[in-house]
Design a protein around this motif. Structure first.
Motif, short mmCIF file in Angstrom:
data_model
loop_
_atom_site.label_atom_id
_atom_site.label_comp_id
_atom_site.label_asym_id
_atom_site.label_seq_id
_atom_site.Cartn_x
_atom_site.Cartn_y
_atom_site.Cartn_z
N THR A 1 0.95 -1.28 0.08
CA THR A 1 0.05 -0.04 0.01
C THR A 1 0.84 1.24 0.00
N ASP A 2 2.12 1.19 0.48
CA ASP A 2 2.97 2.19 0.39
C ASP A 2 4.38 1.64 0.03
N PRO A 3 5.36 2.38 -0.67
CA PRO A 3 6.69 2.07 -1.13
C PRO A 3 7.54 1.94 0.10
N SER A 4 7.30 2.70 1.00
CA SER A 4 8.24 2.44 2.04
C SER A 4 8.06 1.42 2.88
N ILE A 5 7.05 0.61 2.71
CA ILE A 5 7.06 -0.93 3.33
C ILE A 5 8.01 -1.83 2.61
N ALA A 6 8.20 -1.60 1.20
CA ALA A 6 9.15 -2.34 0.66
C ALA A 6 10.50 -1.99 0.68
N THR A 7 10.72 -0.74 1.07
CA THR A 7 12.29 -0.47 1.21
C THR A 7 12.53 -0.80 2.87
N ALA A 8 11.50 -0.59 3.63
CA ALA A 8 11.94 -0.97 5.12
C ALA A 8 12.19 -2.53 5.22
N ALA A 9 11.23 -3.25 4.44
CA ALA A 9 11.35 -4.76 4.51
C ALA A 9 12.59 -5.34 4.07
N LEU A 10 13.33 -4.59 2.85
CA LEU A 10 14.39 -4.92 2.22
C LEU A 10 15.36 -4.43 3.12
N GLY A 11 15.23 -3.31 4.16
CA GLY A 11 16.33 -2.88 4.93
C GLY A 11 17.25 -1.98 4.17
N ILE A 12 16.66 -1.08 3.21
CA ILE A 12 17.43 -0.30 2.24
C ILE A 12 16.68 1.07 2.59
N GLY A 13 17.77 2.13 2.09
CA GLY A 13 17.52 3.38 2.07
C GLY A 13 17.77 4.04 0.82
N PRO A 14 17.50 5.52 0.92
CA PRO A 14 17.53 6.39 -0.30
C PRO A 14 19.05 6.12 -1.07
N SER A 15 20.05 6.04 -0.51
CA SER A 15 21.40 5.82 -1.29
C SER A 15 21.52 4.53 -1.91
N ASP A 16 20.78 3.44 -1.22
CA ASP A 16 20.76 2.13 -1.77
C ASP A 16 19.87 2.08 -3.07
N LEU A 17 18.76 2.71 -3.07
CA LEU A 17 17.97 2.83 -4.30
C LEU A 17 18.55 3.32 -5.49
N ILE A 18 19.36 4.62 -5.24
CA ILE A 18 20.29 5.21 -6.16
C ILE A 18 21.45 4.43 -6.93
N ALA A 19 22.00 3.48 -5.72
CA ALA A 19 22.90 2.46 -6.31
C ALA A 19 22.34 1.38 -7.12
N ASP A 20 21.00 1.21 -7.13
CA ASP A 20 20.45 0.15 -7.82
C ASP A 20 19.13 0.54 -8.39
#
Length: 427
Positions: A294-313
């Protein structure tokens, strides 16, 4: 009652106003922390907080002995955490049934489903339902709102809008999510909120969804798998394969389905149905739901990643950015009496989002991080799908749009396709 001076207006505000004009009571549903109670408080003239520790026991007793006492108050009367005493449902329904006035009650509550075993009436004809989601970028103040989705459906497609989000900011907003509490926080503190949300889901909320005890570690691993499959039509069996090394032989696709069902009950997961247009060809359409939180932050938190991780991938970023867009499109479409669907056929043609309104109008949308090549690719996909639709049996699309993460401007290309940064869109 006193209204919150710093309240950020929500698109749900006008939906609630409308539903109160047509029903005796309105039930607001949605994920925990998405702002249901605060939104309801803005339009209520009296409030009963059922979970107030100082009166909770007394209120539960009254709901069984004389529930009418709890319903007394200036209308609309907000009954918050009504599920603490499910018998209130029938009391509200009875009052709405025997009172000629409309807009009498607003019911809100935890995302945990109530025990409806003692409820007699479904509420049909007396209750209106309103679904709330975490804030869209327009509601949180992160979109300029220069491009109106409603305007596009009304023919205003000669757009000229501006967006002020770069890739780094979009990556942050993806990880922060649309939780109202986080919007005005310092960035590093705001990012903590989604992690806290996921922890609460794993350790407590999913346990309360249906009364079944579930291992928090297993829930966490399933959420991680789901996050990796955002925007796909992956099967429960495939998710099981992701987890099989850490689970016993009793963990099968049926178990995965039960976990997903529980997560849907508490509005953590919101999969998307397939769109079935009338086509000129006989191409078979894949009807599997597409996986989304329902929100993208659930996915990033579940994966244990942050903004810099998204920029790198950027590949992962693209998949989770799609979830952000789906959240916003769903919020905007709701205001237009519309729904959002996904299109995919067996020839491999896929369209990320189809916003379809109740009156038959629809728009086709491809979602891209940005860049000329990806925009051109999205435009080609949209044109291919538009050409396959049998316009003798249904309307032509109101617009074709490539929705991007970045880009300074929203504009209309020479071929008529719209390029719209998510930071310029609104309802």
């Amino acid at each position: 009652m006193t209204k919150i001076e710093t309240y950020k207006p929500r698109i749900a505000d006008k939906l609630l106003t409308r539903k109160l004009q047509g029903k005796g009571a309105v039930l607001i549903e949605g994920a925990k922390w998405c702002g249901k109670t605060t939104t309801a408080e803005q339009q209520s003239n009296s409030v009963l907080y059922m979970s107030d520790p100082s009166t909770r026991t007394q209120n539960i007793k009254l709901s069984a002995i004389n529930p009418k006492l709890l319903l007394r108050g200036e209308t609309p009367r907000l009954i918050d955490e009504w599920q603490v005493a499910p018998k209130l449902w029938d009391a509200v329904r009875f009052e709405a049934d025997h009172n000629p006035s409309l807009g009498l009650f607003i019911l809100t509550g935890s995302s945990v489903p109530p025990d409806m075993s003692e409820v007699i009436h479904s509420g049909t004809g007396r209750f209106g339902w309103l679904r709330m989601r975490p804030m869209s970028l327009w509601e949180s103040g992160d979109s300029t709102g220069d491009v109106s989705l409603a305007g596009l459906f009304d023919g205003d497609i000669d757009i000229a809008g501006f967006a002020n989000l770069d890739l780094e900011r979009v990556s942050f907003l993806t990880c922060r999510g649309g939780w109202p509490l986080s919007v005005d926080m310092e960035d590093d503190i705001a990012l903590d909120q989604a992690f806290d949300y996921v922890t609460a889901v794993e350790k407590r909320d999913i346990q309360q969804a249906d009364g079944v005890e579930r291992d928090p570690g297993r829930v966490h691993r399933l959420l991680r798998s789901y996050a990796r499959h955002q925007g796909s039509q992956v099967s429960n069996s495939a998710i099981k394969e992701d987890l099989k090394e850490n689970e016993g032989e009793d963990f099968n696709a049926e178990t995965v389905a039960e976990y997903i069902k529980a997560l849907k009950k508490i509005f953590v997961i919101e999969d998307m149905e397939a769109w079935n247009p009338n086509l000129r060809s006989k191409t078979a359409i894949r009807s599997s739901d597409t996986r989304y939180f329902t929100d993208p932050s659930i996915a990033t938190a579940a994966l244990g990643i942050g903004p810099s991780d998204l920029i790198a991938d950027l590949e992962t970023f693209g998949l989770i950015f799609e979830t952000l867009c789906m959240r916003d499109l769903r919020v905007y479409a709701e205001a237009l009496n519309g729904n959002v669907y996904h299109y995919r056929d067996k020839s491999g043609l896929e369209c990320d989002a189809v916003v379809h309104l109740r009156d038959g109008r629809y728009g086709l949308i491809e979602i891209k991080l940005g860049g000329d090549d990806s925009i051109d690719h999205g435009a080609k996909t949209l044109q291919t799908l538009a050409e396959k639709i049998d316009t003798t049996k249904m309307k032509s699309p109101s617009f074709l749009m490539v929705l991007t993460a970045v880009g300074d401007y929203a504009y209309r290309r020479e071929d008529g396709i719209l390029v719209v940064p998510i930071g310029s869109l609104r309802d």
